[in-house]
Design a protein around this motif. Structure first.
Motif, short mmCIF file in Angstrom:
data_model
loop_
_atom_site.label_atom_id
_atom_site.label_comp_id
_atom_site.label_asym_id
_atom_site.label_seq_id
_atom_site.Cartn_x
_atom_site.Cartn_y
_atom_site.Cartn_z
N TYR A 74 -3.67 -5.79 -1.46
CA TYR A 74 -4.17 -6.83 -0.56
C TYR A 74 -4.45 -8.03 -1.46
O TYR A 74 -5.43 -8.00 -2.23
CB TYR A 74 -5.45 -6.38 0.13
CG TYR A 74 -5.28 -5.13 0.99
CD1 TYR A 74 -4.56 -5.17 2.17
CD2 TYR A 74 -5.82 -3.91 0.58
CE1 TYR A 74 -4.40 -4.03 2.95
CE2 TYR A 74 -5.67 -2.77 1.36
CZ TYR A 74 -4.95 -2.84 2.54
OH TYR A 74 -4.80 -1.71 3.30
N LYS A 134 -5.74 -7.45 -5.05
CA LYS A 134 -6.40 -6.14 -5.12
C LYS A 134 -5.36 -5.03 -4.92
O LYS A 134 -4.89 -4.79 -3.80
CB LYS A 134 -7.47 -6.09 -4.01
CG LYS A 134 -8.40 -4.93 -4.07
CD LYS A 134 -9.53 -5.14 -3.08
CE LYS A 134 -10.33 -3.90 -2.84
NZ LYS A 134 -11.31 -4.08 -1.76
N ILE A 162 -4.23 -1.40 -4.48
CA ILE A 162 -4.86 -0.16 -4.01
C ILE A 162 -4.01 1.05 -4.40
O ILE A 162 -4.53 2.07 -4.83
CB ILE A 162 -5.04 -0.19 -2.47
CG1 ILE A 162 -5.78 -1.46 -2.04
CG2 ILE A 162 -5.75 1.07 -1.98
CD1 ILE A 162 -7.17 -1.61 -2.58
N PRO A 219 -11.01 11.38 0.11
CA PRO A 219 -12.30 10.80 0.50
C PRO A 219 -12.17 9.38 1.07
O PRO A 219 -11.08 8.80 1.02
CB PRO A 219 -13.08 10.79 -0.82
CG PRO A 219 -12.03 10.77 -1.88
CD PRO A 219 -10.85 11.51 -1.33
N ASN A 220 -13.28 8.86 1.56
CA ASN A 220 -13.30 7.48 2.04
C ASN A 220 -12.81 6.55 0.94
O ASN A 220 -13.12 6.74 -0.24
CB ASN A 220 -14.73 7.08 2.45
CG ASN A 220 -15.20 7.83 3.69
OD1 ASN A 220 -16.29 8.37 3.73
ND2 ASN A 220 -14.37 7.88 4.71
N ALA A 229 -10.02 6.19 -0.36
CA ALA A 229 -9.04 6.74 -1.31
C ALA A 229 -7.72 5.96 -1.28
O ALA A 229 -6.95 6.00 -2.23
CB ALA A 229 -8.75 8.20 -0.98
N GLY A 230 -7.47 5.31 -0.15
CA GLY A 230 -6.21 4.56 -0.01
C GLY A 230 -5.25 5.19 0.98
O GLY A 230 -4.07 4.81 1.03
N SER A 287 -5.11 5.08 4.41
CA SER A 287 -4.59 4.14 5.42
C SER A 287 -3.71 3.10 4.77
O SER A 287 -2.68 2.69 5.34
CB SER A 287 -5.75 3.42 6.14
OG SER A 287 -6.52 4.35 6.84
N THR A 288 -4.09 2.67 3.58
CA THR A 288 -3.29 1.66 2.88
C THR A 288 -1.91 2.21 2.55
O THR A 288 -0.90 1.52 2.72
CB THR A 288 -4.03 1.21 1.59
OG1 THR A 288 -5.30 0.70 1.97
CG2 THR A 288 -3.24 0.16 0.85
N GLN A 326 -5.72 3.34 13.18
CA GLN A 326 -6.94 4.12 13.45
C GLN A 326 -7.51 3.85 14.82
O GLN A 326 -8.03 4.72 15.48
CB GLN A 326 -7.98 3.80 12.38
CG GLN A 326 -7.91 4.74 11.21
CD GLN A 326 -9.03 4.53 10.21
OE1 GLN A 326 -10.13 4.18 10.59
NE2 GLN A 326 -8.74 4.75 8.95
N HIS A 357 -9.25 13.65 8.20
CA HIS A 357 -10.43 13.98 7.40
C HIS A 357 -10.78 15.46 7.54
O HIS A 357 -11.39 16.04 6.65
CB HIS A 357 -11.64 13.15 7.84
CG HIS A 357 -11.70 11.84 7.12
ND1 HIS A 357 -11.87 11.75 5.76
CD2 HIS A 357 -11.60 10.57 7.56
CE1 HIS A 357 -11.88 10.48 5.40
NE2 HIS A 357 -11.71 9.74 6.48
N1 LIG Z 1 -7.39 -5.54 4.54
C1 LIG Z 1 -7.95 -5.23 3.37
N2 LIG Z 1 -8.20 -6.18 2.44
C2 LIG Z 1 -8.74 -5.87 1.24
N3 LIG Z 1 -9.09 -4.60 0.88
C3 LIG Z 1 -8.86 -3.63 1.77
C4 LIG Z 1 -8.30 -3.88 3.05
N4 LIG Z 1 -8.20 -2.71 3.72
C5 LIG Z 1 -8.69 -1.76 2.89
N5 LIG Z 1 -9.09 -2.31 1.72
C6 LIG Z 1 -9.64 -1.60 0.56
O1 LIG Z 1 -8.67 -0.67 0.12
C7 LIG Z 1 -9.28 0.53 -0.34
C8 LIG Z 1 -8.65 1.71 0.37
O2 LIG Z 1 -8.95 1.59 1.75
P1 LIG Z 1 -8.24 2.53 2.83
O3 LIG Z 1 -8.65 2.05 4.17
O4 LIG Z 1 -6.80 2.61 2.52
O5 LIG Z 1 -8.92 3.91 2.47
P2 LIG Z 1 -8.93 5.28 3.30
O6 LIG Z 1 -8.63 6.38 2.33
O7 LIG Z 1 -8.04 5.19 4.49
O8 LIG Z 1 -10.46 5.33 3.71
P3 LIG Z 1 -11.25 5.96 4.97
O9 LIG Z 1 -11.13 7.45 4.87
O10 LIG Z 1 -12.64 5.51 4.68
O11 LIG Z 1 -10.67 5.40 6.24
C9 LIG Z 1 -10.79 0.38 -0.09
O12 LIG Z 1 -11.39 0.01 -1.30
C10 LIG Z 1 -10.86 -0.75 0.92
O13 LIG Z 1 -12.05 -1.48 0.76
#
Ligand SMILES: Nc1ncnc2c1ncn2[C@@H]1O[C@H](COP(=O)(O)OP(=O)(O)OP(=O)(O)O)[C@@H](O)[C@H]1O
Length: 266
Positions: free
Chosen positions: A15, A18, A20, A40-41, A43-44, A46-47, A87, A201
Motif C-alpha cells: 500500500y 508500505k 505487506i 493472526p490479525n 498477518a496479511g 486479506s492483502t 470481508q 480465522h
Molecule cells: N488499505 C491499506 N492501507 C495501508 N495499510 C493497510 C491497508 N489495508 C491493510 N493494511 C495493513 O496491512 C497489514 C495486513 O493487513 P491485512 O488486512 O492484510 O491482515 P489480515 O491478516 O487480513 O488481518 P485480520 O485477520 O485482522 O483481518 C496490516 O498491518 C494493516 O494495517
C-alpha cells in the motif's frame, strides 16, 4: 470445468510504500481443491487475497491461471476467471438482493447467464442453495450482517469462476450457517473444479473443509500443507503465539484448544 491450476510467484503487495507481502510464492493451487489462508490479525491474509485478485495497485509478481497471467489482464477480463468476495459488502446499498445478483452475472459476459430470464432463474437457484431465497426482493441496506454476508457469497458463487476467493465468508454467521456455507463452498469447488481460496480465522472449520492450509504471519508463509500436517502446537505457538492443543473429536475432526497466550507475546 477448468483444469488450470493457480500459481503465485514472486508476489509483492504494497500500500504505497508500505510493503505487506514480499516475494511470496505458492506451489500450484489445484482445481477442485479448497485452500484456507490462516494466521493472526494483520498477518496479511486479506492483502494477499486482494493482491492475487489484482485489487491492490502496488502489486508486482505473477499470478498465473494455467499459462495466463491474471495480473496482466484488464479488470473485466480478469473478472471472467476470478471472483473475489470482500470481508463485508458495502453498506447503504438500496438495491434488492436479486438486482445485485443479476447485475453480478451480467457484468461477466461468460457467466452462466446469457439473457435476463436465465440470469434471474440462476440467481434464484443460488439463493435457494444458501437458503435465502426469501430475501430476493429485500434491499441490501435492510439485511442483517449475516444475511448480507450470505448475499455476498451468493454473488461470488453465482458466477462459478475458475478461481473463487472468499475473505472470511463465515465471520458474521451463526453456527449452523458456518457449517452449511463451508459445506456448500467445498461442494461447489469440488463439483465445478474451481480453485478455491478462503481466509478463515476458525481453524477447526478450516481443517474440516479445506484440503490445504497456508499459514501466514508478517506477510510470509509459515506453513503450507494438509490440515493434519500443518496444524500443530508448534505452529500455533510460532504463528499465533499461543499455547494450544490440537486434538480430534469423536468424529475425527481436528479441534484447536487455545490454553494461554505465550509469555512475552503481545
Ligand atoms: N488499505 C491499506 N492501507 C495501508 N495499510 C493497510 C491497508 N489495508 C491493510 N493494511 C495493513 O496491512 C497489514 C495486513 O493487513 P491485512 O488486512 O492484510 O491482515 P489480515 O491478516 O487480513 O488481518 P485480520 O485477520 O485482522 O483481518 C496490516 O498491518 C494493516 O494495517
Amino acid at each position: 470445468m477448468s483444469t488450470a491450476s493457480l500459481t503465485v510467484s514472486g508476489l509483492r503487495v504494497a500500500y504505497g510504500r508500505k510493503v505487506i507481502v514480499d516475494d511470496l510464492s505458492l506451489p500450484p493451487l489445484q482445481p477442485g481443491t479448497l485452500t484456507a489462508l490462516v494466521g493472526p490479525n494483520a498477518a496479511g491474509k486479506s492483502t494477499l487475497l486482494r493482491g492475487i485478485a489484482g485489487l491492490v495497485s502496488g502489486t508486482r509478481g505473477q499470478v498465473r491461471l494455467g499459462d495466463r497471467d491474471l495480473l496482466a489482464m484488464s479488470i473485466p477480463e480478469r473478472a471472467q476467471h476470478l471472483a473475489y468476495m470482500p470481508q463485508g459488502l458495502p453498506g447503504g446499498v438500496a438495491l434488492t438482493v436479486m438486482e445485485t445478483l443479476v447485475g453480478a452475472l451480467r457484468a461477466v459476459p461468460t457467466a452462466l447467464a446469457p439473457d435476463g430470464a436465465s440470469a434471474a432463474a440462476h440467481a434464484i437457484r443460488v439463493l435457494q442453495k444458501l437458503g435465502i431465497e426469501h430475501l430476493a426482493m429485500r434491499t441490501l441496506d435492510r439485511l442483517s450482517g449475516g444475511q448480507r454476508q450470505l448475499v455476498g457469497l451468493a454473488q461470488a458463487l453465482a458466477r462459478e469462476p475458475a478461481v473463487l476467493m472468499l475473505d472470511e465468508p463465515t465471520s458474521a454467521l451463526d453456527l449452523r450457517h458456518q457449517v452449511s456455507v463451508m459445506a456448500l463452498v467445498r461442494e461447489t469447488v469440488v463439483r465445478s473444479g474451481l480453485v478455491g481460496v478462503v481466509v478463515l480465522h476458525d481453524l477447526a472449520l478450516a481443517a474440516r473443509f479445506a484440503d490445504r492450509l497456508v499459514a501466514l504471519s508478517e506477510g510470509k508463509v509459515q506453513a503450507d500443507g494438509t490440515p493434519t500436517h500443518t496444524l500443530t502446537p508448534d505452529l500455533l505457538a510460532r504463528v499465533y503465539q499461543v499455547e494450544a492443543r490440537v486434538e480430534r473429536c469423536s468424529q475425527g475432526h481436528l479441534l484447536v484448544l487455545a490454553d494461554a497466550p505465550l509469555r512475552g507475546a503481545a
